[in-house]
Write an enzyme that holds these catalytic residues in place. Structure first.
Site, PDB file in Angstrom:
ATOM      1  N   GLY A   1      -0.463   1.073   1.633  1.00  0.00           N
ATOM      2  CA  GLY A   1      -0.286   2.367   2.276  1.00  0.00           C
ATOM      3  C   GLY A   1      -0.996   3.488   1.543  1.00  0.00           C
ATOM      4  O   GLY A   1      -1.586   4.378   2.156  1.00  0.00           O
ATOM      5  N   THR A   2      -0.932   3.460   0.220  1.00  0.00           N
ATOM      6  CA  THR A   2      -1.561   4.534  -0.556  1.00  0.00           C
ATOM      7  C   THR A   2      -3.063   4.588  -0.272  1.00  0.00           C
ATOM      8  O   THR A   2      -3.623   5.666  -0.013  1.00  0.00           O
ATOM      9  CB  THR A   2      -1.310   4.306  -2.062  1.00  0.00           C
ATOM     10  OG1 THR A   2       0.105   4.345  -2.285  1.00  0.00           O
ATOM     11  CG2 THR A   2      -1.995   5.363  -2.914  1.00  0.00           C
TER      12      THR A   2
ATOM     13  N   HIS B   1       4.147  -4.571   2.465  1.00  0.00           N
ATOM     14  CA  HIS B   1       5.345  -4.943   1.689  1.00  0.00           C
ATOM     15  C   HIS B   1       6.609  -4.254   2.171  1.00  0.00           C
ATOM     16  O   HIS B   1       7.693  -4.541   1.677  1.00  0.00           O
ATOM     17  CB  HIS B   1       5.120  -4.735   0.186  1.00  0.00           C
ATOM     18  CG  HIS B   1       5.091  -3.331  -0.295  1.00  0.00           C
ATOM     19  ND1 HIS B   1       6.145  -2.760  -0.954  1.00  0.00           N
ATOM     20  CD2 HIS B   1       4.139  -2.375  -0.241  1.00  0.00           C
ATOM     21  CE1 HIS B   1       5.833  -1.517  -1.308  1.00  0.00           C
ATOM     22  NE2 HIS B   1       4.618  -1.258  -0.872  1.00  0.00           N
TER      23      HIS B   1
ATOM     24  N   CYS C   1       8.664   5.724  -5.742  1.00  0.00           N
ATOM     25  CA  CYS C   1       7.588   6.298  -6.559  1.00  0.00           C
ATOM     26  C   CYS C   1       8.135   7.364  -7.493  1.00  0.00           C
ATOM     27  O   CYS C   1       7.648   7.551  -8.596  1.00  0.00           O
ATOM     28  CB  CYS C   1       6.527   6.939  -5.685  1.00  0.00           C
ATOM     29  SG  CYS C   1       6.101   5.924  -4.307  1.00  0.00           S
TER      30      CYS C   1
ATOM     31  N   ASN D   1      10.328   8.734   4.139  1.00  0.00           N
ATOM     32  CA  ASN D   1      10.838   7.658   3.299  1.00  0.00           C
ATOM     33  C   ASN D   1      12.082   8.032   2.506  1.00  0.00           C
ATOM     34  O   ASN D   1      12.745   7.167   1.963  1.00  0.00           O
ATOM     35  CB  ASN D   1       9.739   7.186   2.329  1.00  0.00           C
ATOM     36  CG  ASN D   1       9.028   8.324   1.639  1.00  0.00           C
ATOM     37  OD1 ASN D   1       8.617   9.292   2.272  1.00  0.00           O
ATOM     38  ND2 ASN D   1       8.880   8.241   0.340  1.00  0.00           N
TER      39      ASN D   1
ATOM     40  N   SER E   1       1.780  -0.517   5.784  1.00  0.00           N
ATOM     41  CA  SER E   1       1.771  -1.228   4.504  1.00  0.00           C
ATOM     42  C   SER E   1       2.591  -2.502   4.632  1.00  0.00           C
ATOM     43  O   SER E   1       3.726  -2.470   5.121  1.00  0.00           O
ATOM     44  CB  SER E   1       2.376  -0.320   3.430  1.00  0.00           C
ATOM     45  OG  SER E   1       2.562  -1.044   2.237  1.00  0.00           O
TER      46      SER E   1
ATOM     47  N   GLN F   1       6.931   3.712   6.863  1.00  0.00           N
ATOM     48  CA  GLN F   1       8.375   3.472   6.993  1.00  0.00           C
ATOM     49  C   GLN F   1       8.782   3.198   8.439  1.00  0.00           C
ATOM     50  O   GLN F   1       9.830   2.601   8.687  1.00  0.00           O
ATOM     51  CB  GLN F   1       9.176   4.647   6.437  1.00  0.00           C
ATOM     52  CG  GLN F   1       9.013   4.868   4.936  1.00  0.00           C
ATOM     53  CD  GLN F   1       9.598   3.731   4.092  1.00  0.00           C
ATOM     54  OE1 GLN F   1      10.392   2.919   4.565  1.00  0.00           O
ATOM     55  NE2 GLN F   1       9.184   3.667   2.840  1.00  0.00           N
TER      56      GLN F   1
ATOM     57  N   THR G   1     -14.082  -7.522  -1.681  1.00  0.00           N
ATOM     58  CA  THR G   1     -13.791  -8.816  -1.050  1.00  0.00           C
ATOM     59  C   THR G   1     -12.429  -8.753  -0.378  1.00  0.00           C
ATOM     60  O   THR G   1     -11.451  -8.316  -0.970  1.00  0.00           O
ATOM     61  CB  THR G   1     -13.833  -9.945  -2.108  1.00  0.00           C
ATOM     62  OG1 THR G   1     -15.128  -9.936  -2.694  1.00  0.00           O
ATOM     63  CG2 THR G   1     -13.549 -11.297  -1.477  1.00  0.00           C
TER      64      THR G   1
HETATM   65  N1  PLP Z   1       3.747   6.227   2.610  1.00  0.00           N
HETATM   66  C1  PLP Z   1       5.083   6.116   2.644  1.00  0.00           C
HETATM   67  C2  PLP Z   1       5.856   6.915   3.644  1.00  0.00           C
HETATM   68  C3  PLP Z   1       5.745   5.260   1.770  1.00  0.00           C
HETATM   69  O1  PLP Z   1       7.081   5.169   1.809  1.00  0.00           O
HETATM   70  C4  PLP Z   1       4.971   4.501   0.841  1.00  0.00           C
HETATM   71  C5  PLP Z   1       5.627   3.631  -0.145  1.00  0.00           C
HETATM   72  O2  PLP Z   1       6.741   3.854  -0.555  1.00  0.00           O
HETATM   73  C6  PLP Z   1       3.570   4.651   0.858  1.00  0.00           C
HETATM   74  C7  PLP Z   1       3.000   5.512   1.752  1.00  0.00           C
HETATM   75  C8  PLP Z   1       2.708   3.890  -0.094  1.00  0.00           C
HETATM   76  O3  PLP Z   1       2.527   2.559   0.315  1.00  0.00           O
HETATM   77  P1  PLP Z   1       2.091   1.451  -0.728  1.00  0.00           P
HETATM   78  O4  PLP Z   1       3.270   1.167  -1.604  1.00  0.00           O
HETATM   79  O5  PLP Z   1       1.709   0.270   0.132  1.00  0.00           O
HETATM   80  O6  PLP Z   1       0.920   1.980  -1.479  1.00  0.00           O
END
Ligand code: PLP
Length: 380
Positions: A69-70, A199, A323, A149, A197, A177, A235
């Site tokens: 996601g990041t 996971h 985070c 989140n 994302s 989310q 890759t």
């Molecule tokens: N965006 C939101 C709303 C999230 O809750 C998160 C992770 O907690 C992310 C982005 C980041 O995703 P990733 O952990 O896959 O980098």
């Protein structure tokens, strides 16, 4: 252990692992290789891309696999902003994930963008009319998360997208989310870019995807071998892409029933906590809330002490976003929706996955009462 931290991450589903296994072992080829192992990997990647596209109601060439996601948020923000032929203005909200907020700040500091923050109410909701008022001919991009989140607010994305479309401004939404609970159909939502994302929905960490509508220009952030049609070099994570595609397919087939069942359990949990726990405040909206998320400020405690006490009783949850966990700073989300920093520091977030049971929810609610009373007893 009762796991109530699904917004932080989830276990990999057995079906997902089984689908990935061949591409981690026998068919481990690099999709760019021209031999048969490479071809099989390329075929698997193409199939995964088509499957993710189908889950999102998108075209195959609109899906870019990322490391999560990041990275997808960074690519959406920087990639769309820097490719835009004109304009240097971004609209976002103060309750976005750091991946969006920090990308905006980077664009401001290094590329001369101005950033407007759309206000949120005490429930975290934005107002589409206020959004429309911020759109100018200079606006390059807007980024507004689908579901928050920390407090679970679900934004009116389709309405926001309609306003953005009238102003010809691309709208990106972070759906990390929302995935697994809400429709991700990009046509229904009307968004131009969307982040997911793996996971958070039963695929492994380190895989995600960005949907970008065909006509929106995108500047790559990662340069190199030109994979992902030049949008994201490196890759490809073939097994991860297969895992993400499988997890999304499963989520799409079960999410409506899961949402109904888990919403009922979550509401029971909220009612029980508010009734039994002195001075508990529910954060986030009463309606328009993610099914599995219940978040509180346990005033007259410290969130960290409640977490420790809960863990002693076998309940695993979080003090806000994963985070921000461990940081002394109050949550930027809770401060943005109007909590005093001292109250924000008492936040605890419980997030249920689709496999949560009624017994687990009842046990957790009883444990919350015991834990908060224990902490209040110590700190009073
Ligand atoms: N965006 C939101 C709303 C999230 O809750 C998160 C992770 O907690 C992310 C982005 C980041 O995703 P990733 O952990 O896959 O980098």
């Amino acid at each position: 252990m009762i796991y109530l931290d699904s917004a932080a991450t989830t276990a990999v589903r057995r079906e997902v692992l089984e689908a990935m296994w061949p591409y981690l072992t026998g068919d481990f080829g690099n999709p760019s290789s021209t031999h048969s192992l490479g071809e099989r990997a390329a075929d698997a990647l193409a199939e995964a891309r088509a499957s993710v596209a189908a889950s999102l109601g998108a075209r195959t060439n609109e899906i870019i696999f990322t490391s999560g996601g990041t990275e997808a948020d960074n690519l959406a923000l920087k990639g769309i902003a820097l490719a835009a032929p004109q304009g240097r203005h971004i609209i976002t909200t103060p309750i976005e994930h750091e991946a969006v907020l920090e990308s905006c700040d980077y664009l401001r500091r290094h590329h001369g963008f101005t950033v407007s923050f759309l206000g949120v109410g005490s429930d975290g909701l934005v107002d589409p009319n206020e959004f429309a008022a911020l759109l100018t001919p200079e606006t390059t991009l807007a980024s507004i998360m689908y579901a928050n989140n920390e407090i679970g607010t679900v934004q009116p994305i389709a309405e926001l997208a309609a306003r953005a479309q009238s102003a010809k401004v691309p709208l990106h939404t972070d759906a990390v989310q929302a995935a697994g609970w809400l429709s991700l159909n990009v046509t229904g939502l009307g968004v131009d870019a969307l982040t997911i994302s793996g996971h958070k929905l039963g695929a492994p960490k380190g895989i995600g995807a960005l949907y970008v509508r065909g006509r929106v220009p995108l500047e790559p952030v990662l340069h190199g071998g030109g994979q992902e049609r030049g949008a994201r070099s490196g890759t490809e994570n073939v097994a991860g892409a297969v895992g993400l595609a499988t997890a999304l397919r499963i989520a799409e087939s079960t999410r409506e029933a899961d949402a109904v069942r888990v919403t009922a359990l979550r509401d029971e949990f909220i009612t029980s906590v508010l009734r039994e726990v002195p001075d508990a405040l529910l954060t986030g909206p009463a309606e328009r809330r993610l099914p599995g998320l219940a978040s509180f400020c346990f005033t007259k405690t410290s969130g960290e002490s409640v977490l420790l006490e809960l863990e002693r009783q076998g309940i695993v949850c979080s003090s806000g976003s994963a985070c921000a966990a461990g940081s002394d700073e109050p949550s930027h989300v809770l401060v943005a929706v109007g909590y005093e920093p001292a109250v924000a520091q008492t936040a605890v977030r419980f997030t249920m996955g689709p496999s949560i049971t009624a017994d687990e929810v009842h046990e957790a609610a009883a444990a919350v009462k015991t834990a908060v009373l224990a902490v209040q007893g110590i700190t009073r």
